[in-house]
Design a protein around this motif. Structure first.
Motif, mmCIF file in Angstrom:
data_model
loop_
_atom_site.group_PDB
_atom_site.id
_atom_site.type_symbol
_atom_site.label_atom_id
_atom_site.label_comp_id
_atom_site.label_asym_id
_atom_site.label_seq_id
_atom_site.Cartn_x
_atom_site.Cartn_y
_atom_site.Cartn_z
ATOM 1 N N UNK A 230 0.686 -1.151 0.032
ATOM 2 C CA UNK A 230 0.163 0.046 -0.022
ATOM 3 C C UNK A 230 0.890 1.008 0.080
ATOM 4 N N UNK A 231 2.038 1.191 0.975
ATOM 5 C CA UNK A 231 2.726 2.293 1.097
ATOM 6 C C UNK A 231 3.559 2.574 -0.302
ATOM 7 N N UNK A 232 4.244 1.590 -0.982
ATOM 8 C CA UNK A 232 4.733 1.786 -2.227
ATOM 9 C C UNK A 232 3.924 2.203 -3.273
ATOM 10 N N UNK A 233 2.497 1.699 -3.240
ATOM 11 C CA UNK A 233 1.686 1.840 -4.534
ATOM 12 C C UNK A 233 1.296 3.428 -4.251
ATOM 13 N N UNK A 234 0.979 4.094 -3.195
ATOM 14 C CA UNK A 234 0.538 5.285 -2.923
ATOM 15 C C UNK A 234 1.744 6.435 -3.369
ATOM 16 N N UNK A 235 3.175 5.745 -3.078
ATOM 17 C CA UNK A 235 4.269 6.488 -3.322
ATOM 18 C C UNK A 235 4.391 6.657 -4.917
ATOM 19 N N UNK A 236 4.163 5.453 -5.481
ATOM 20 C CA UNK A 236 4.291 5.752 -6.971
ATOM 21 C C UNK A 236 3.213 6.394 -7.823
ATOM 22 N N UNK A 237 2.033 6.612 -7.036
ATOM 23 C CA UNK A 237 0.947 7.399 -7.492
ATOM 24 C C UNK A 237 1.333 9.046 -7.285
ATOM 25 N N UNK A 238 1.770 9.103 -6.163
ATOM 26 C CA UNK A 238 2.319 10.702 -5.919
ATOM 27 C C UNK A 238 3.291 10.862 -6.798
ATOM 28 N N UNK A 239 4.492 10.218 -7.083
ATOM 29 C CA UNK A 239 5.310 10.411 -7.878
ATOM 30 C C UNK A 239 4.806 10.543 -9.498
ATOM 31 N N UNK A 240 3.672 9.891 -9.861
ATOM 32 C CA UNK A 240 2.954 10.233 -11.181
ATOM 33 C C UNK A 240 2.423 11.128 -11.422
ATOM 34 N N UNK A 241 1.848 11.914 -10.171
ATOM 35 C CA UNK A 241 1.235 12.971 -10.190
ATOM 36 C C UNK A 241 1.997 14.397 -10.193
ATOM 37 N N UNK A 242 0.918 15.294 -10.156
ATOM 38 C CA UNK A 242 1.645 16.902 -10.369
ATOM 39 C C UNK A 242 1.811 17.206 -8.920
ATOM 40 N N UNK A 243 2.112 16.557 -7.781
ATOM 41 C CA UNK A 243 2.171 16.816 -6.413
ATOM 42 C C UNK A 243 3.054 17.964 -6.144
#
Length: 166
Positions: A56-69
């Motif tokens: 879950x942690x790594x998935x959320x990190x990957x989504x954050x990286x792929x976004x315009x955070x």
């Protein structure tokens, strides 16, 4: 070549995990189900992740990286920034997992890790106070049975975050 294979396997696991999160409570998802959905062996899962919380942690990190955070926007509007991280992929998951306490615990850990990893002019103490305000609002919602959902009412919760008033 092994690195490409690892990335491909992780991507398959993420895709399977996403599918499960859209259809089942995080607390009910098993490693066997994740492995089956990703079409991998259970032992392959453990080559890449410690457990489903690490996934879950790594998935959320990957989504954050792929976004315009935007770090600065995050400190001004945390609920909106969190709710709109890779909105197309995560918002449906956030909405379906909102009542699952294990998911919320894992998600809050991700928020804490994110805040602490951001390079900014904020001191460590300021970052912990920031985290505390986010946690306080979520506790207020849970403990007093407020009708707010952090993943739907994020703009209103940002107003509370900024003013301290309902």
């Amino acid at each position: 070549m092994a690195s490409l294979q690892n990335e491909r396997t992780k991507k398959l696991i993420f895709m399977g995990f996403k599918e499960l999160l859209n259809n089942k409570a995080f607390s009910k998802i098993t490693i066997n189900e994740i492995a089956e959905e990703a079409m991998i062996h259970r032992s392959t899962f453990y080559t890449h992740f410690d457990d489903k919380y690490d996934l879950l942690r790594q998935y959320l990190i990957s989504q954050r990286i792929d976004s315009n955070f935007d770090n600065n926007e995050f400190f001004r509007h945390p609920f909106t920034t969190i709710a709109t991280i890779n909105k197309q992929n995560l918002l449906p998951i956030f909405k379906s997992q909102n009542k699952d306490s294990e998911f919320r615990t894992g998600f809050f850990q991700f928020v804490m890790d994110t805040v602490m990893s951001i390079n900014s002019d904020k001191s460590e103490l300021d970052k912990f106070f920031f985290i505390g305000r986010i946690k306080a609002i979520n506790l207020w919602i849970d403990e007093t049975h407020q009708p707010y959902n952090p993943f739907e009412d994020f703009e209103y919760l940002d107003k509370i975050f900024q003013t301290g008033k309902e």
